[in-house]
Design an enzyme around this catalytic site. Structure first.
Site, short mmCIF file in Angstrom:
data_model
loop_
_atom_site.label_atom_id
_atom_site.label_comp_id
_atom_site.label_asym_id
_atom_site.label_seq_id
_atom_site.Cartn_x
_atom_site.Cartn_y
_atom_site.Cartn_z
CB ILE A 108 -0.89 0.08 1.16
CG1 ILE A 108 -0.15 0.01 2.54
CG2 ILE A 108 -2.13 -1.28 1.03
CD1 ILE A 108 -0.95 -0.15 3.77
CG HIS A 126 -4.19 -5.96 0.39
ND1 HIS A 126 -3.05 -6.95 0.80
CD2 HIS A 126 -4.94 -6.93 -0.12
CE1 HIS A 126 -3.38 -7.86 0.66
NE2 HIS A 126 -4.81 -8.35 -0.01
CB CYS A 159 -17.36 12.51 2.53
SG CYS A 159 -17.24 12.89 0.79
CB SER A 201 3.62 -14.50 4.42
OG SER A 201 2.55 -13.80 4.20
CG ASP A 242 18.39 -8.67 1.13
OD1 ASP A 242 17.69 -8.13 2.27
OD2 ASP A 242 18.50 -7.75 0.28
#
Length: 253
Positions: A108, A126, A159, A201, A242
C-alpha cells in the site's frame, strides 16, 4: 526447487527472465522492508504491536476511526521518507524493457509507482495508504486535507460531499476486495509465462491464490522470500535470500 545459494539462484532467475516473454511480479511486504517500511505480519511487526482495526469496527465506531487515523499519522514520516529499493528498481527496469506489462501488489506504499511503473500498470489488491477515500461516494482526499481536518476538529474526518467517513484508500480486514483489481490480477496471472512471487508470505487469501493460478495456467513460478511459504513445493525455483541482493543484479543503468 530451492536454490542452494544466492549466486546459483540469481543465475537461474536470470535464465528464466531471459526466456520469458511475459513476466508478472506479485509483491508483498518483504520487498519494501529495504525501503524502511516495516513488515506487518512478522514477529515484532506492526500487527503484533497493534491489533488491526476491522472495517466494520471502523464504520461503527468513531473512536475506532480516530485510532485508525492516529496510527496512520504516526506512520507518516516512515511512508514519506521511503524510497524504492533494489527490488522495486529491478522490476521497474524489466517493465521499461517491455518484459513486464503490469505488476500485482499487496503493498500500500506507492513505491512501485515511485520506481517508474505507470499508475495504471500497478494493480493494488489492498489499496494505497498515500491518500484517502470516502467510504460512501468514493471521493478522494489528500493526506494533508485529512490531517488538517483531524487537527481542527479533534476527530476523524467525514466526507464534505456526503458526510460518510473518510479512511485511507486501503482495504481493511472485512472490507470487500476491489473487483477491478482482482479481475485484472486474475487475467494477468492467466496470461503470463513467468510469475514472480516476491516478499509475500502467501497466506492472505484470495490474493495468495494468484501464484497457484499462474502455475496451473502453464507459467513457471519463482518464489523469492526470506521465509518458507506454503507454495514452495509447487514452485519451479525458490530463492530464500534477501530480496534486494537477489534482484539487485537486474537493476538497469
Amino acid at each position: 526447487m530451492i536454490a542452494p545459494d544466492l549466486r546459483s539462484g540469481v543465475e537461474q532467475l536470470g535464465d528464466m527472465i531471459a526466456e520469458a516473454s511475459t513476466i508478472i511480479p506479485f509483491t508483498g511486504a518483504g520487498i519494501s522492508t529495504e525501503s524502511g517500511i516495516p513488515d506487518f505480519r512478522s514477529p515484532g511487526g506492526l500487527w503484533s504491536r497493534n491489533r488491526p482495526i476491522p472495517f466494520d469496527e471502523f464504520v461503527a465506531s468513531l473512536e475506532a476511526r480516530n485510532e485508525a487515523w492516529r496510527r496512520r499519522f504516526a506512520m507518516e514520516p516512515t511512508f514519506a521518507a521511503a524510497r524504492p529499493g533494489r527490488g522495486h528498481r529491478a522490476l521497474a527496469s524489466l517493465y521499461k524493457a517491455g518484459k513486464i506489462p503490469a505488476i500485482v501488489t499487496q503493498n500500500i506504499d506507492n513505491l512501485h509507482q515511485m520506481s517508474g511503473f505507470a499508475a495504471d500498470d500497478v494493480v493494488e489488491l489492498h489499496g494505497n495508504t498515500t491518500y484517502a477515500r470516502c467510504i460512501g461516494c468514493g471521493r478522494a482526499y489528500d493526506m494533508a486535507w485529512v490531517k488538517r481536518s483531524f487537527e481542527t476538529t479533534g476527530g476523524a474526518p467525514d466526507c464534505s460531499a456526503c458526510d460518510e467517513p473518510v479512511k485511507t484508500a486501503t482495504i481493511s480486514f472485512g472490507q470487500a476486495m476491489p473487483e477491478d483489481a482482482m479481475r485484472r490480477a486474475t487475467e494477468l496471472a492467466q496470461q503470463c509465462d513467468l510469475f514472480l512471487a516476491i516478499g509475500s508470505s502467501l497466506v492472505v487469501w484470495p490474493a495468495a491464490g494468484f501464484p497457484m493460478l499462474a502455475k496451473n495456467c502453464g507459467a513457471r513460478l519463482v518464489i523469492i522470500n526470506n521465509e518458507p511459504t506454503e507454495q514452495d513445493d509447487i514452485a519451479d525455483l525458490v530463492i530464500r535470500h534477501d530480496i534486494g541482493e537477489t534482484l539487485g543484479p537486474f537493476v538497469g543503468n
